[in-house]
Design a protein around this motif. Structure first.
Motif, PDB file in Angstrom:
ATOM      1  N   ASN A 135      35.551  53.335  31.832  1.00  0.00           N
ATOM      2  CA  ASN A 135      34.838  51.859  31.723  1.00  0.00           C
ATOM      3  C   ASN A 135      35.386  51.101  32.900  1.00  0.00           C
ATOM      4  O   ASN A 135      34.455  50.264  33.397  1.00  0.00           O
ATOM      5  N   ALA A 136      36.448  51.010  32.963  1.00  0.00           N
ATOM      6  CA  ALA A 136      37.279  49.995  33.811  1.00  0.00           C
ATOM      7  C   ALA A 136      36.779  50.571  35.442  1.00  0.00           C
ATOM      8  O   ALA A 136      36.514  49.476  36.237  1.00  0.00           O
ATOM      9  N   GLU A 164      34.192  51.891  36.367  1.00  0.00           N
ATOM     10  CA  GLU A 164      32.811  51.517  36.457  1.00  0.00           C
ATOM     11  C   GLU A 164      32.436  50.089  36.565  1.00  0.00           C
ATOM     12  O   GLU A 164      31.840  49.585  37.317  1.00  0.00           O
ATOM     13  N   ALA A 165      33.230  49.506  35.955  1.00  0.00           N
ATOM     14  CA  ALA A 165      33.124  47.923  36.156  1.00  0.00           C
ATOM     15  C   ALA A 165      33.457  47.049  37.302  1.00  0.00           C
ATOM     16  O   ALA A 165      33.106  46.387  37.614  1.00  0.00           O
ATOM     17  N   VAL A 166      34.460  48.201  38.028  1.00  0.00           N
ATOM     18  CA  VAL A 166      34.731  47.447  39.596  1.00  0.00           C
ATOM     19  C   VAL A 166      33.903  48.204  40.475  1.00  0.00           C
ATOM     20  O   VAL A 166      34.035  48.294  41.867  1.00  0.00           O
ATOM     21  N   ALA A 201      40.635  49.192  39.488  1.00  0.00           N
ATOM     22  CA  ALA A 201      40.157  49.635  38.207  1.00  0.00           C
ATOM     23  C   ALA A 201      41.408  49.567  37.083  1.00  0.00           C
ATOM     24  O   ALA A 201      41.218  49.250  36.098  1.00  0.00           O
ATOM     25  N   GLN A 216      41.468  46.059  36.102  1.00  0.00           N
ATOM     26  CA  GLN A 216      40.359  45.860  35.080  1.00  0.00           C
ATOM     27  C   GLN A 216      40.720  46.461  33.735  1.00  0.00           C
ATOM     28  O   GLN A 216      40.335  45.771  32.741  1.00  0.00           O
ATOM     29  N   SER A 222      41.009  44.514  30.193  1.00  0.00           N
ATOM     30  CA  SER A 222      40.093  44.692  29.303  1.00  0.00           C
ATOM     31  C   SER A 222      40.892  44.793  27.991  1.00  0.00           C
ATOM     32  O   SER A 222      40.161  44.938  26.694  1.00  0.00           O
TER      33      SER A 222
END
Length: 292
Positions: free
Chosen positions: A143-144, A146-148, A239, A242, A246
């Protein structure tokens, strides 16, 4: 604090971690010798992190020479709760392009020259490796990423080869026939040792090349992966930051796979026959299960 203390093992290209508050560096000696380098500790918000460059600063250690037992033991002794591995890898399938990331959830261990267990004569343990990756930690890391902006493939089989040479064409084709997705040199025995230390483990395998199986692509060399590796390293750093952000405000709970208590079902040597010397040595990674 949140209860999270993330151990980050940096692979090829990732030799330092930026953005840490209260940064401090300290050397550690374990019963299996010193780790690859000094541990760098700090926090991001309320989440603590401990960083260790797998090959040492400046990439001094070959994949075979990495002190895997000392590395995992050092992180355990530092109070780490979860371990995230960042590693470079080659792609064995068309759909995993250089610059992309595979959150591998299975491994095939083809290494032959490495110490693969903390246990031994006098105290034998057999941990299950059916599910070698912590599903929760892997999902959080993906998830992290993908978030970056990273393109992540969730799940996949990582073949660990001995190295330090890259594959022959015949080997590369064989591993593809086996259904392997990526190939690297470092996630084994690292994942096995993390499980023996009751540490949830996950990996983000950063693709740098297509190994040598692809007919219209040059065979992998160090020089032709450095540019991709630099891009991957920058992405990995973002990442990790992030991921830590999170987790701020999210209390840590135990792995749903029961990894933190897996040794309760793994120690086979009768208690009255266990070697006191081995017990003393293993207290660093198995003190909970041994009651010492």
């Amino acid at each position: 604090m949140s209860g999270w203390k993330l151990g980050i093992i940096g692979g090829s290209g990732l030799y330092a971690l930026d953005g840490l508050e209260d940064r401090r560096e300290h050397t550690v000696e374990t019963p299996w010798g010193p780790p690859s380098d000094a541990l760098v500790s700090g926090r991001i918000g309320e989440v603590e992190l401990v960083f260790l460059p797998r090959h040492g600063k400046g990439h001094r250690l070959t994949p075979t020479d990495v002190p895997y037992r000392a590395n995992i033991a050092a992180l355990k002794m530092a109070g780490v709760t979860d371990v995230l591995s960042i590693s470079a890898c080659g792609s064995l399938q068309e759909q995993y392009a250089p610059g992309e990331v595979v959150a591998a959830d299975q491994f095939i261990d083809r290494t032959v020259s490495r110490e693969k267990t903390f246990f031994g004569a006098g105290l034998v343990g057999h941990v299950s490796m059916a599910e070698p990756v912590c599903a929760r930690l892997s999902a959080l890391a993906a998830n992290a990423m993908e978030a970056v902006g990273g393109k992540v493939h969730r799940g996949g089989t990582y073949l660990a080869m001995e190295g330090p040479q890259f594959s022959s064409l015949a080997e590369s084709r064989l591993y593809r026939q086996w259904g392997c997705d990526v190939i690297g040199m470092t996630n084994m025995p690292e994942a096995k040792l993390a499980r023996e230390a009751e540490l949830p483990y996950a990996t983000l395998a950063m693709v740098t090349d297509y190994d040598c199986w692809r007919a219209d692509t040059d065979a992998v060399t160090v020089t032709n992966v450095l540019e991709i590796m630099a891009q991957n390293t920058a992405l990995a750093r973002r990442a990790i930051l992030q991921l830590a952000h999170s987790l701020n405000g999210t209390p840590r709970t135990l792995s749903p796979q029961g990894i933190e208590t897996c040794l309760d079902f793994a120690l086979i040597t009768a208690p009255d026959l266990r070697d006191p010397v081995m017990i003393d040595k293993l207290r660093a990674i198995a003190g909970r299960a041994l009651g010492v």
